[in-house]
Write an enzyme that holds these catalytic residues in place. Sequence first.
Site, mmCIF file in Angstrom:
data_model
loop_
_atom_site.group_PDB
_atom_site.id
_atom_site.type_symbol
_atom_site.label_atom_id
_atom_site.label_comp_id
_atom_site.label_asym_id
_atom_site.label_seq_id
_atom_site.Cartn_x
_atom_site.Cartn_y
_atom_site.Cartn_z
ATOM 1 N N CYS A 58 0.843 -1.195 0.000
ATOM 2 C CA CYS A 58 0.000 0.000 0.000
ATOM 3 C C CYS A 58 0.881 1.249 0.000
ATOM 4 O O CYS A 58 2.077 1.188 0.333
ATOM 5 C CB CYS A 58 -0.887 0.021 1.246
ATOM 6 S SG CYS A 58 -2.248 -1.140 1.208
ATOM 7 N N GLU A 60 0.934 3.505 2.087
ATOM 8 C CA GLU A 60 1.438 3.740 3.445
ATOM 9 C C GLU A 60 2.741 2.987 3.681
ATOM 10 O O GLU A 60 3.604 3.437 4.437
ATOM 11 C CB GLU A 60 0.393 3.298 4.479
ATOM 12 C CG GLU A 60 -0.872 4.148 4.494
ATOM 13 C CD GLU A 60 -1.932 3.712 3.482
ATOM 14 O OE1 GLU A 60 -1.592 2.986 2.517
ATOM 15 O OE2 GLU A 60 -3.095 4.106 3.670
HETATM 16 N N1 THU Z 1 -4.309 0.699 -1.101
HETATM 17 C C1 THU Z 1 -3.409 1.547 -0.525
HETATM 18 O O1 THU Z 1 -2.393 1.879 -1.139
HETATM 19 N N2 THU Z 1 -3.666 1.991 0.730
HETATM 20 C C2 THU Z 1 -4.771 1.671 1.456
HETATM 21 O O2 THU Z 1 -4.857 2.037 2.622
HETATM 22 C C3 THU Z 1 -5.867 0.934 0.821
HETATM 23 C C4 THU Z 1 -5.527 0.239 -0.442
HETATM 24 C C5 THU Z 1 -4.021 0.173 -2.443
HETATM 25 C C6 THU Z 1 -3.655 -1.289 -2.477
HETATM 26 C C7 THU Z 1 -3.987 -1.656 -3.896
HETATM 27 O O3 THU Z 1 -2.858 -1.382 -4.712
HETATM 28 C C8 THU Z 1 -5.101 -0.691 -4.292
HETATM 29 O O4 THU Z 1 -5.150 0.300 -3.282
HETATM 30 C C9 THU Z 1 -6.476 -1.357 -4.394
HETATM 31 O O5 THU Z 1 -6.787 -2.047 -3.212
#
Ligand code: THU
Length: 141
Positions: A58, A60
């Site tokens: 993610c 984060e």
């Molecule tokens: N995603 C994030 O980068 N941060 C989050 O807190 C929620 C989800 C991303 C993971 C994935 O690449 C995309 O969003 C779809 O789930």
Amino acid sequence: MTAQDIDWDQLTAAATAALANSYSPYSNFAVGAAALTTDGRLIIGANIENASYGITLCAECSLISELFRTGGGKLAAFACVDKDGNALMPCGRCRQLLYEHSIPGMLLRSTSGVLTIEQMLPDAFGPDRLAAPNVLIFPVH
Ligand code: THU
């Protein structure tokens, strides 16, 4: 520190700029994140996906790597956005990740306005719990 002390427009703009670093060919859902550290650094991150979907990082995750790469410390304010710049709620795992590296009361721009990290992750499991004795309590009948 209050929500008024943070330049949320600047933080959101940095998160939006971070979208350019996203690698999200599987979900097509780019996420950009930005945070202010307690010593005033502005750091960013973006989601980095993988053909093995479950190991996707993610936004984060890369933001926390950037925190350490640029000198460590703690987060004071955080925002993440979708490709249109709309606020996103951090997923459950990332709330835990942010909690570990945030000051108490760290502020997050969310879909429900500015919240603290404790509101985002109530009754969190954190490093202080590991320091406490792990005593098993048996019920007395
Ligand atoms: N995603 C994030 O980068 N941060 C989050 O807190 C929620 C989800 C991303 C993971 C994935 O690449 C995309 O969003 C779809 O789930």
